[in-house]
Design a protein around this motif. Structure first.
Motif, PDB file in Angstrom:
ATOM      1  N   ASN A 118       0.797  -1.228   0.000  1.00 18.27           N
ATOM      2  CA  ASN A 118       0.000   0.000   0.000  1.00 18.27           C
ATOM      3  C   ASN A 118       0.831   1.280   0.000  1.00 18.27           C
ATOM      4  OD1 ASN A 118       1.031  -0.377   2.523  1.00 18.27           O
ATOM      5  ND2 ASN A 118      -0.907  -0.057   3.642  1.00 18.27           N
ATOM      6  N   ARG A 119       2.134   1.165  -0.202  1.00 20.69           N
ATOM      7  CA  ARG A 119       2.992   2.353  -0.250  1.00 20.69           C
ATOM      8  C   ARG A 119       4.244   2.029  -1.057  1.00 20.69           C
ATOM      9  NH1 ARG A 119       7.206   1.253   3.018  1.00 20.69           N
ATOM     10  NH2 ARG A 119       6.895  -0.227   4.738  1.00 20.69           N
ATOM     11  N   SER A 120       5.054   3.058  -1.252  1.00 21.49           N
ATOM     12  CA  SER A 120       6.294   2.862  -2.013  1.00 21.49           C
ATOM     13  C   SER A 120       7.342   2.162  -1.165  1.00 21.49           C
ATOM     14  CB  SER A 120       6.834   4.221  -2.485  1.00 21.49           C
ATOM     15  OG  SER A 120       5.897   4.856  -3.326  1.00 21.49           O
ATOM     16  N   SER A 121       8.191   1.406  -1.793  1.00 19.62           N
ATOM     17  CA  SER A 121       9.265   0.704  -1.085  1.00 19.62           C
ATOM     18  C   SER A 121      10.302   1.703  -0.589  1.00 19.62           C
ATOM     19  CB  SER A 121       9.928  -0.309  -2.013  1.00 19.62           C
ATOM     20  OG  SER A 121      11.060  -0.881  -1.395  1.00 19.62           O
ATOM     21  N   THR A 122      10.868   1.420   0.579  1.00 16.59           N
ATOM     22  CA  THR A 122      11.932   2.268   1.134  1.00 16.59           C
ATOM     23  C   THR A 122      13.324   1.777   0.730  1.00 16.59           C
ATOM     24  OG1 THR A 122      11.989   0.956   3.171  1.00 16.59           O
ATOM     25  CG2 THR A 122      10.516   2.879   3.134  1.00 16.59           C
ATOM     26  N   ASP A 123      13.368   0.724  -0.075  1.00 17.82           N
ATOM     27  CA  ASP A 123      14.665   0.177  -0.491  1.00 17.82           C
ATOM     28  C   ASP A 123      15.467   1.209  -1.278  1.00 17.82           C
ATOM     29  OD1 ASP A 123      13.988  -2.224   0.681  1.00 17.82           O
ATOM     30  OD2 ASP A 123      13.281  -3.129  -1.194  1.00 17.82           O
ATOM     31  N   MET A 124      16.782   1.034  -1.257  1.00 19.98           N
ATOM     32  CA  MET A 124      17.687   1.946  -1.961  1.00 19.98           C
ATOM     33  C   MET A 124      18.636   1.125  -2.831  1.00 19.98           C
ATOM     34  SD  MET A 124      18.504   4.488   1.259  1.00 19.98           S
ATOM     35  CE  MET A 124      19.266   5.759   0.273  1.00 19.98           C
ATOM     36  N   PHE A 125      19.446   1.826  -3.623  1.00 16.89           N
ATOM     37  CA  PHE A 125      20.374   1.139  -4.529  1.00 16.89           C
ATOM     38  C   PHE A 125      21.823   1.464  -4.176  1.00 16.89           C
ATOM     39  CE2 PHE A 125      16.484   1.288  -7.093  1.00 16.89           C
ATOM     40  CZ  PHE A 125      16.396  -0.059  -7.466  1.00 16.89           C
ATOM     41  N   HIS A 126      22.593   0.408  -4.043  1.00 19.14           N
ATOM     42  CA  HIS A 126      24.033   0.529  -3.796  1.00 19.14           C
ATOM     43  C   HIS A 126      24.768   0.398  -5.123  1.00 19.14           C
ATOM     44  CE1 HIS A 126      27.990   0.082  -2.074  1.00 19.14           C
ATOM     45  NE2 HIS A 126      28.113  -1.138  -2.585  1.00 19.14           N
ATOM     46  N   THR A 127      25.662   1.327  -5.423  1.00 16.09           N
ATOM     47  CA  THR A 127      26.351   1.361  -6.708  1.00 16.09           C
ATOM     48  C   THR A 127      27.616   0.512  -6.681  1.00 16.09           C
ATOM     49  OG1 THR A 127      25.531   3.608  -7.086  1.00 16.09           O
ATOM     50  CG2 THR A 127      27.373   2.862  -8.465  1.00 16.09           C
ATOM     51  N   ILE A 128      27.727  -0.399  -7.635  1.00 20.25           N
ATOM     52  CA  ILE A 128      28.951  -1.191  -7.812  1.00 20.25           C
ATOM     53  C   ILE A 128      29.506  -0.839  -9.186  1.00 20.25           C
ATOM     54  CG2 ILE A 128      29.973  -3.489  -7.783  1.00 20.25           C
ATOM     55  CD1 ILE A 128      27.509  -4.527  -6.354  1.00 20.25           C
ATOM     56  N   THR A 129      30.645  -0.173  -9.216  1.00 19.31           N
ATOM     57  CA  THR A 129      31.203   0.327 -10.472  1.00 19.31           C
ATOM     58  C   THR A 129      32.253  -0.625 -11.041  1.00 19.31           C
ATOM     59  OG1 THR A 129      32.896   1.579  -9.276  1.00 19.31           O
ATOM     60  CG2 THR A 129      30.824   2.710  -9.782  1.00 19.31           C
ATOM     61  N   ARG A 130      32.498  -0.477 -12.343  1.00 21.51           N
ATOM     62  CA  ARG A 130      33.526  -1.212 -13.087  1.00 21.51           C
ATOM     63  C   ARG A 130      33.389  -2.712 -12.893  1.00 21.51           C
ATOM     64  NH1 ARG A 130      39.410   0.668 -12.523  1.00 21.51           N
ATOM     65  NH2 ARG A 130      39.477   0.187 -14.752  1.00 21.51           N
ATOM     66  N   VAL A 131      32.232  -3.235 -13.253  1.00 19.89           N
ATOM     67  CA  VAL A 131      31.985  -4.672 -13.126  1.00 19.89           C
ATOM     68  C   VAL A 131      31.413  -5.223 -14.427  1.00 19.89           C
ATOM     69  CG1 VAL A 131      31.576  -4.644 -10.637  1.00 19.89           C
ATOM     70  CG2 VAL A 131      29.651  -4.305 -12.200  1.00 19.89           C
ATOM     71  N   ALA A 132      31.578  -6.526 -14.604  1.00 15.03           N
ATOM     72  CA  ALA A 132      30.843  -7.240 -15.649  1.00 15.03           C
ATOM     73  C   ALA A 132      29.468  -7.542 -15.083  1.00 15.03           C
ATOM     74  CB  ALA A 132      31.578  -8.524 -16.014  1.00 15.03           C
ATOM     75  N   LEU A 133      28.429  -7.175 -15.800  1.00 10.98           N
ATOM     76  CA  LEU A 133      27.062  -7.319 -15.293  1.00 10.98           C
ATOM     77  C   LEU A 133      26.669  -8.787 -15.143  1.00 10.98           C
ATOM     78  CD1 LEU A 133      25.302  -4.535 -17.405  1.00 10.98           C
ATOM     79  CD2 LEU A 133      26.108  -4.411 -15.028  1.00 10.98           C
ATOM     80  N   PRO A 134      25.716  -9.087 -14.251  1.00 12.36           N
ATOM     81  CA  PRO A 134      25.298 -10.470 -14.019  1.00 12.36           C
ATOM     82  C   PRO A 134      24.738 -11.134 -15.272  1.00 12.36           C
ATOM     83  CG  PRO A 134      24.427  -9.016 -12.325  1.00 12.36           C
ATOM     84  CD  PRO A 134      24.989  -8.140 -13.397  1.00 12.36           C
ATOM     85  N   ALA A 135      24.687 -12.453 -15.233  1.00 12.95           N
ATOM     86  CA  ALA A 135      24.124 -13.220 -16.348  1.00 12.95           C
ATOM     87  C   ALA A 135      22.604 -13.106 -16.360  1.00 12.95           C
ATOM     88  CB  ALA A 135      24.552 -14.681 -16.228  1.00 12.95           C
ATOM     89  N   ASN A 136      22.024 -13.349 -17.520  1.00 12.40           N
ATOM     90  CA  ASN A 136      20.570 -13.452 -17.708  1.00 12.40           C
ATOM     91  C   ASN A 136      19.786 -12.191 -17.316  1.00 12.40           C
ATOM     92  OD1 ASN A 136      20.973 -16.193 -18.491  1.00 12.40           O
ATOM     93  ND2 ASN A 136      21.067 -16.752 -16.310  1.00 12.40           N
ATOM     94  N   PRO A 137      20.106 -11.042 -17.909  1.00 13.72           N
ATOM     95  CA  PRO A 137      19.327  -9.829 -17.624  1.00 13.72           C
ATOM     96  C   PRO A 137      17.999  -9.839 -18.376  1.00 13.72           C
ATOM     97  CG  PRO A 137      20.978  -9.356 -19.278  1.00 13.72           C
ATOM     98  CD  PRO A 137      21.205 -10.791 -18.861  1.00 13.72           C
ATOM     99  N   GLU A 138      17.073  -9.020 -17.877  1.00 14.51           N
ATOM    100  CA  GLU A 138      15.792  -8.826 -18.560  1.00 14.51           C
ATOM    101  C   GLU A 138      15.722  -7.379 -19.016  1.00 14.51           C
ATOM    102  OE1 GLU A 138      11.029  -8.531 -17.480  1.00 14.51           O
ATOM    103  OE2 GLU A 138      12.340  -9.761 -16.228  1.00 14.51           O
ATOM    104  N   LYS A 139      15.426  -7.178 -20.269  1.00 17.05           N
ATOM    105  CA  LYS A 139      15.373  -5.828 -20.817  1.00 17.05           C
ATOM    106  C   LYS A 139      13.983  -5.225 -20.594  1.00 17.05           C
ATOM    107  CE  LYS A 139      17.328  -5.203 -24.800  1.00 17.05           C
ATOM    108  NZ  LYS A 139      17.593  -5.155 -26.271  1.00 17.05           N
TER     109      LYS A 139
END
Length: 582
Positions: free
Chosen positions: A372-393
């Protein structure tokens, strides 16, 4: 004496006899038809180098464990180095069916009366079979021969024969996780036999692990078994033209292998296989696919009383797919190359200590998923990495902020990335995340990891301004370094120093700076291309002293000389002496 003390004494005797390879009563190398090998007995090759018997894996003495004396839950029939104090198995029969402590006292290795089968049985009365090999396609002479026997050869190969040197079955055709000198590793084009190496689960469990290696119709292939993912290949052409000559050169350059290890590759109408030989019978070595997914050449050091890993392929420990497990990050420049992501913890610290990281890591705090409300989660930045396998566009997310909102609106979303104006999200486990390490992982992507607000690092909360400043400063510094590098290149060309070093063609590190014309001549004008990777193409070459080399040439302008040198220096880091020059 009470039954309890009798059984305790029996198990103590087993532990003493099986975990001390140098302590042996039997010296026979043969099991004749109709004979059995009981627990506590063993076959020993005539040269005394190898032994076969039942054993229970345990951590080597001297390796401390904060979890106490960890032992395997099962017993196995195995062949091991008999004269080395560190118990090292080279072949295991019942990898998929360990024998329990309750079963072991009733267990035997039985060679049938007619020589048609070799089996591990439990309980003579019921003869419950744990593992067996039926001897098929025996000749008429073999069927009537009274000399059919199982022999442990000096090479460490367990064979069944009825006619001398004609093997009806051999353990070398069913490798576990390693190959010894003299063992063929490849496939038979007539019978269809493929020899496949599979890594161990962990240090005390020789069961089937996550990685496999095979030489087949396509060449040498390394892959992860589940999920299936090939991550390293060498074609048959590359084996012939490059790998074997290069291996010979590398082995000659290393003091630990020079003069006694010789690799060989055979490809004819009947079979294709790789094999290596040792001219020093007193030495001990093996090539294995280890628990991290790398092929490694190990040699026993008498001076250090330990195994020394002298060669690894692929050289970057982060190349094997998902080697660190889910929600982890791999850093090829670190000795402990696997680590959990920010605010994640090891799912099984004991398994990690035993080098089994397949379970990976888990969240310290569950995500906030209100209805019933917006999530309070946040995003932690990880730079200069190879992205994980199996992304969804996500096609509708046309900006980075919309991409972040798309991830936050779905409780199963674990991370997102915004690359080339395209939004990618991950709803399952994050696998195969690799930091830029200048060896083989050269990605400059950024991953935004979703975390509960309480788990966000303090330095990353409300950091929009510092990020802008940091990025700006980094951009200015990068531009300055680029100008400095261009100035150096112009200066070097002006004074014609491109093909020579400033100190008589070789520095104190022993690395030579070649002229471009010399490398062009050595590679026949870069005509024999072996492969591509890491912003450059690799070509076969031969120096004037007949040394076979691999030359990596920078492709295009998308990678600077600084990165290119960092990558080649990574080769030297993995094997001292492998980098000849630049």
């Amino acid at each position: 004496m009470s039954p309890l003390h009798t059984h305790l004494g029996f198990f103590l005797l087993l532990l003493f006899s099986l975990h001390n390879p140098s302590c042996s009563a039997a010296v026979n190398d043969t099991l004749a038809a109709g004979q059995v090998l009981a627990v506590g007995e063993k076959l020993v090759s005539r040269n005394g180098k190898f032994a076969l018997g039942f054993y229970k894996p345990a951590l080597p003495e001297g390796i401390a464990s904060k979890y106490g004396n960890i032992t395997s839950p099962g017993w196995y029939l195995a062949i091991w180095f008999n004269k080395i104090p560190v118990c090292t198995t080279v072949w295991v029969a019942n990898r998929e069916r360990p024998i329990t402590d309750l079963e072991i006292k009733l267990t035997q290795l039985k060679f049938s009366q007619n020589g048609s089968s070799l089996a591990i049985i439990i309980n003579r009365a019921t003869e419950s079979t744990v593992w067996s090999r039926q001897i098929a396609n025996r000749t008429a002479q073999a069927k009537t021969s009274m000399n059919t026997r199982a022999i442990l050869l000096d090479s460490g190969n367990l064979v069944i024969e009825s006619i001398p040197d004609v093997y009806l079955w051999q353990s070398f055709d069913e490798p576990t996780d390693l190959a010894l000198p003299g063992a063929k590793f490849g496939w038979n084009k007539v019978t269809g036999l493929h020899r496949t190496g599979i890594s161990k689960k962990n240090l005390i469990d020789p069961g089937l692990g996550p990685y496999s290696v095979q030489l087949n119709e396509r060449g040498i292939i390394l892959w992860r078994r589940d999920p299936y993912m090939e991550y390293w290949t060498w074609s048959s052409v590359q084996l012939t033209n490059m790998l074997i000559p290069l291996l010979n050169s590398l082995l000659e350059m290393n003091a630990q292998t020079k003069g006694f290890l010789t690799p060989n590759y055979t490809n004819n109408n009947e079979e294709e296989y790789f094999m290596y030989h040792s001219s020093d019978e007193s030495s001990s070595s093996f090539v294995s696919i280890d628990m991290s997914g790398q092929l490694k050449l190990s040699i026993w050091s008498q001076a250090n009383q330990s195994w020394q890993e002298v060669y690894a392929q692929p050289p970057d420990p982060c190349t094997p797919f998902a080697t660190c497990g889910p929600f982890s990050v791999c850093n090829g420049n670190s000795d402990l190359f696997c680590d959990c992501m920010e605010s994640f913890s090891q799912k099984s610290p004991q398994d990690w200590e035993l080098k089994d990281r397949t379970a990976g890591c888990f969240r310290n705090t569950p995500l906030d998923c209100p209805s019933n409300r917006s999530s309070t989660d946040m995003f932690h930045t990880i730079t200069r990495v190879a992205l994980p396998a199996n992304p969804e566009k996500i096609e509708d997310a046309t900006t980075q902020s919309k991409c972040a909102e798309s991830c936050l609106s779905n409780c199963s979303c674990n991370a997102y990335a915004y690359k080339d104006s395209t939004c990618f999200v991950w709803h399952s486990e994050l696998l195969n995340v690799k930091l830029h390490d200048s060896i083989e992982s050269l990605s400059e992507d950024t991953l935004y990891l979703r975390l509960a607000a309480k788990d966000m690092p303090a330095t990353t909360k409300n950091k929009q301004k510092p990020v802008v400043v940091a990025v700006t400063a980094a951009s200015i510094a990068g531009f300055g370094l680029l100008m400095l590098m261009l100035f150096f290149l112009i200066w070097r060309n002006k004074f014609k120093c491109c093909g020579v070093t400033l100190h008589h063609n070789q520095g104190s590190s022993g690395i030579i700076a070649f002229r471009y014309t010399d490398l062009s001549h050595a590679t026949k004008n870069f005509s024999e291309k072996l492969g591509s990777g890491g912003f450059g193409s690799v070509f076969k070459g031969v120096l004037r002293d007949s040394t076979t080399i691999a030359v990596k040439r920078l492709d295009g302008s998308h990678q600077g000389e600084k990165q290119f040198r960092a990558e080649t220096l990574g080769w030297r880091h993995l094997w001292e002496g492998i980098l000849v020059g630049f």
